[in-house]
Design a protein around this motif. Structure first.
Motif, PDB file in Angstrom:
ATOM      1  N   ASP A 156       0.726  -1.125   0.098  1.00  0.00           N
ATOM      2  CA  ASP A 156      -0.400   0.499  -0.303  1.00  0.00           C
ATOM      3  C   ASP A 156       0.754   1.237  -0.049  1.00  0.00           C
ATOM      4  O   ASP A 156       0.731   2.236  -0.463  1.00  0.00           O
ATOM      5  CB  ASP A 156      -1.186   0.148   1.500  1.00  0.00           C
ATOM      6  CG  ASP A 156      -1.882  -0.809   0.788  1.00  0.00           C
ATOM      7  OD1 ASP A 156      -2.440  -1.009  -0.300  1.00  0.00           O
ATOM      8  OD2 ASP A 156      -3.101  -1.460   1.921  1.00  0.00           O
ATOM      9  N   ARG A 157       1.950   1.131   0.735  1.00  0.00           N
ATOM     10  CA  ARG A 157       2.751   2.299   0.690  1.00  0.00           C
ATOM     11  C   ARG A 157       3.669   2.556  -0.742  1.00  0.00           C
ATOM     12  O   ARG A 157       4.281   3.961  -0.881  1.00  0.00           O
ATOM     13  CB  ARG A 157       4.249   2.557   1.604  1.00  0.00           C
ATOM     14  CG  ARG A 157       3.561   2.389   2.997  1.00  0.00           C
ATOM     15  CD  ARG A 157       4.841   1.994   3.836  1.00  0.00           C
ATOM     16  NE  ARG A 157       5.548   0.793   3.984  1.00  0.00           N
ATOM     17  CZ  ARG A 157       5.625  -0.241   4.512  1.00  0.00           C
ATOM     18  NH1 ARG A 157       4.627   1.196   5.340  1.00  0.00           N
ATOM     19  NH2 ARG A 157       7.001  -0.861   4.633  1.00  0.00           N
ATOM     20  N   ALA A 158       3.405   1.742  -1.296  1.00  0.00           N
ATOM     21  CA  ALA A 158       4.359   1.762  -3.094  1.00  0.00           C
ATOM     22  C   ALA A 158       2.607   2.000  -4.332  1.00  0.00           C
ATOM     23  O   ALA A 158       1.949   1.481  -3.918  1.00  0.00           O
ATOM     24  CB  ALA A 158       4.802   0.464  -2.808  1.00  0.00           C
ATOM     25  N   GLY A 159       3.675   2.876  -5.361  1.00  0.00           N
ATOM     26  CA  GLY A 159       2.602   2.891  -6.076  1.00  0.00           C
ATOM     27  C   GLY A 159       2.640   2.263  -7.265  1.00  0.00           C
ATOM     28  O   GLY A 159       1.554   1.520  -7.632  1.00  0.00           O
ATOM     29  N   THR A 160       3.835   1.503  -7.564  1.00  0.00           N
ATOM     30  CA  THR A 160       3.996   0.265  -8.522  1.00  0.00           C
ATOM     31  C   THR A 160       4.614  -0.945  -7.772  1.00  0.00           C
ATOM     32  O   THR A 160       5.397  -0.982  -6.698  1.00  0.00           O
ATOM     33  CB  THR A 160       4.936   1.456  -9.358  1.00  0.00           C
ATOM     34  OG1 THR A 160       4.839   2.399 -10.424  1.00  0.00           O
ATOM     35  CG2 THR A 160       5.680  -0.254 -10.306  1.00  0.00           C
TER      36      THR A 160
ATOM     37  N   ARG B  21      -5.436   0.825  -7.482  1.00  0.00           N
ATOM     38  CA  ARG B  21      -4.546   1.756  -7.115  1.00  0.00           C
ATOM     39  C   ARG B  21      -3.039   1.462  -7.384  1.00  0.00           C
ATOM     40  O   ARG B  21      -2.478   2.010  -7.472  1.00  0.00           O
ATOM     41  CB  ARG B  21      -4.471   2.174  -5.784  1.00  0.00           C
ATOM     42  CG  ARG B  21      -4.421   1.007  -4.978  1.00  0.00           C
ATOM     43  CD  ARG B  21      -4.630   1.370  -3.675  1.00  0.00           C
ATOM     44  NE  ARG B  21      -4.198   0.508  -2.675  1.00  0.00           N
ATOM     45  CZ  ARG B  21      -5.437  -0.762  -2.313  1.00  0.00           C
ATOM     46  NH1 ARG B  21      -5.801  -0.903  -2.716  1.00  0.00           N
ATOM     47  NH2 ARG B  21      -4.585  -1.047  -1.757  1.00  0.00           N
ATOM     48  N   LEU B  22      -3.137  -0.042  -8.253  1.00  0.00           N
ATOM     49  CA  LEU B  22      -1.604  -0.753  -7.839  1.00  0.00           C
ATOM     50  C   LEU B  22      -0.951  -1.084  -9.328  1.00  0.00           C
ATOM     51  O   LEU B  22      -1.931  -1.691  -9.992  1.00  0.00           O
ATOM     52  CB  LEU B  22      -1.549  -1.998  -6.721  1.00  0.00           C
ATOM     53  CG  LEU B  22      -0.019  -2.444  -6.400  1.00  0.00           C
ATOM     54  CD1 LEU B  22       0.287  -1.145  -5.822  1.00  0.00           C
ATOM     55  CD2 LEU B  22      -0.476  -4.269  -6.500  1.00  0.00           C
ATOM     56  N   LYS B  23       0.214   0.117  -9.710  1.00  0.00           N
ATOM     57  CA  LYS B  23       0.297  -0.618 -10.745  1.00  0.00           C
ATOM     58  C   LYS B  23       1.376  -1.403 -11.167  1.00  0.00           C
ATOM     59  O   LYS B  23       2.261  -2.023 -10.048  1.00  0.00           O
ATOM     60  CB  LYS B  23       0.973   0.628 -11.703  1.00  0.00           C
ATOM     61  CG  LYS B  23       0.678   1.647 -11.807  1.00  0.00           C
ATOM     62  CD  LYS B  23       1.533   2.488 -12.653  1.00  0.00           C
ATOM     63  CE  LYS B  23       1.406   3.626 -11.531  1.00  0.00           C
ATOM     64  NZ  LYS B  23       1.046   5.061 -10.963  1.00  0.00           N
ATOM     65  N   VAL B  24       1.378  -2.343 -11.583  1.00  0.00           N
ATOM     66  CA  VAL B  24       1.921  -3.778 -11.881  1.00  0.00           C
ATOM     67  C   VAL B  24       2.612  -4.161 -12.839  1.00  0.00           C
ATOM     68  O   VAL B  24       2.716  -4.035 -13.940  1.00  0.00           O
ATOM     69  CB  VAL B  24       1.473  -5.122 -10.954  1.00  0.00           C
ATOM     70  CG1 VAL B  24       2.247  -6.653 -11.337  1.00  0.00           C
ATOM     71  CG2 VAL B  24       0.502  -5.111  -9.043  1.00  0.00           C
TER      72      VAL B  24
END
Ligand code: FMN
Length: 202
Positions: free
Chosen positions: A76-80, A124-127
């Motif tokens: 959750d702290r990371a965007g990617t 919300r999470l880019k992978v």
């Protein structure tokens, strides 16, 4: 912005570690403000075994276990999120699969609702996926391993949870000198991460 690179490999001198380090290094060089964390769940000793506490969380009878909550908080702290893994038996290694099984919980990654519908919760999470193998691409195509992996991992896990998949690379021996070609692509991925995140922030 932050990127979390997750890998599972017991050998710090492996190509898997080198690829993860190259991605992090290139992203940091392209944008020194971009924070990259490499999480080696093998060194950290993440327990991939599915236990009664995971069953209870899946059934929404209890909160997920503490180690799962800690992993979710880190994501959750990371965007990617970048997964870097060696291909074992045309799939991801067992520990990483267990990490997905346990961490991508019902109620956090997706929500199985009472009406039977599934809500995707990871928009919300880019992978980015970076797998590394020893066979050549021709074999992946001829035996449909490429399609099988795409269906199971890219679609079956990340599309199921609604996480946008920005790239999915398979780094294999082939044309050019391996593993230099793999490390070059890793550098590009790092620069793409830094560039894309910066553009999104502007
Ligand atoms: C248990 C095991 C299973 C493997 N299965 C595959 C496979 O299905 N396809 C493939 O291309 N390579 C396979 N390999 C080769 C690894 O993917 C390759 O050795 C690894 O990516 C090299 O990177 P490393 O230095 O990070 O270990 C396998 C290796 C091991 C140890």
């Amino acid at each position: 912005m932050r990127t979390l690179i997750v890998l599972s490999h017991p050998d710090p001198n492996s190509l898997t570690h080198a690829v993860a380090a190259r991605i992090a290094d290139a992203a940091h060089k392209a944008d020194p403000a971009h924070e990259v964390e490499i999480a080696d769940i093998s060194a950290e000793g993440f327990d991939p075994r599915w236990r009664a506490a995971d069953v209870a969380a899946f059934r929404k009878e209890a909160a997920p276990p503490a180690d799962v909550l800690a992993e979710q908080a880190r994501i959750d702290r990371a965007g990617t999120l970048v997964l870097v893994f060696p291909i074992y038996w045309w799939a991801m290694p067992g520990q990483l699969k267990g990490w997905i099984d346990r961490v991508f919980t019902n109620g956090w990654a997706y929500d199985e609702r009472a009406d039977g519908k599934v809500e995707k919760l990871l928009g919300r999470l880019k992978v980015r996926l970076v797998s590394i193998g020893a066979a050549d691409e021709d074999l992946y195509r001829r035996r449909d391993y490429a399609a099988a992996m795409r269906t199971q991992i890219d679609v079956g896990i990340f599309d199921y949870c609604g996480a946008p998949l920005l790239s999915s690379d398979r780094l294999l021996p082939g044309e050019g000198t391996f593993p230099e070609t793999a490390l070059e692509r890793a550098g590009e991925i790092g620069r793409e991460i830094a560039g894309g995140e910066r553009a999104a922030a502007e």
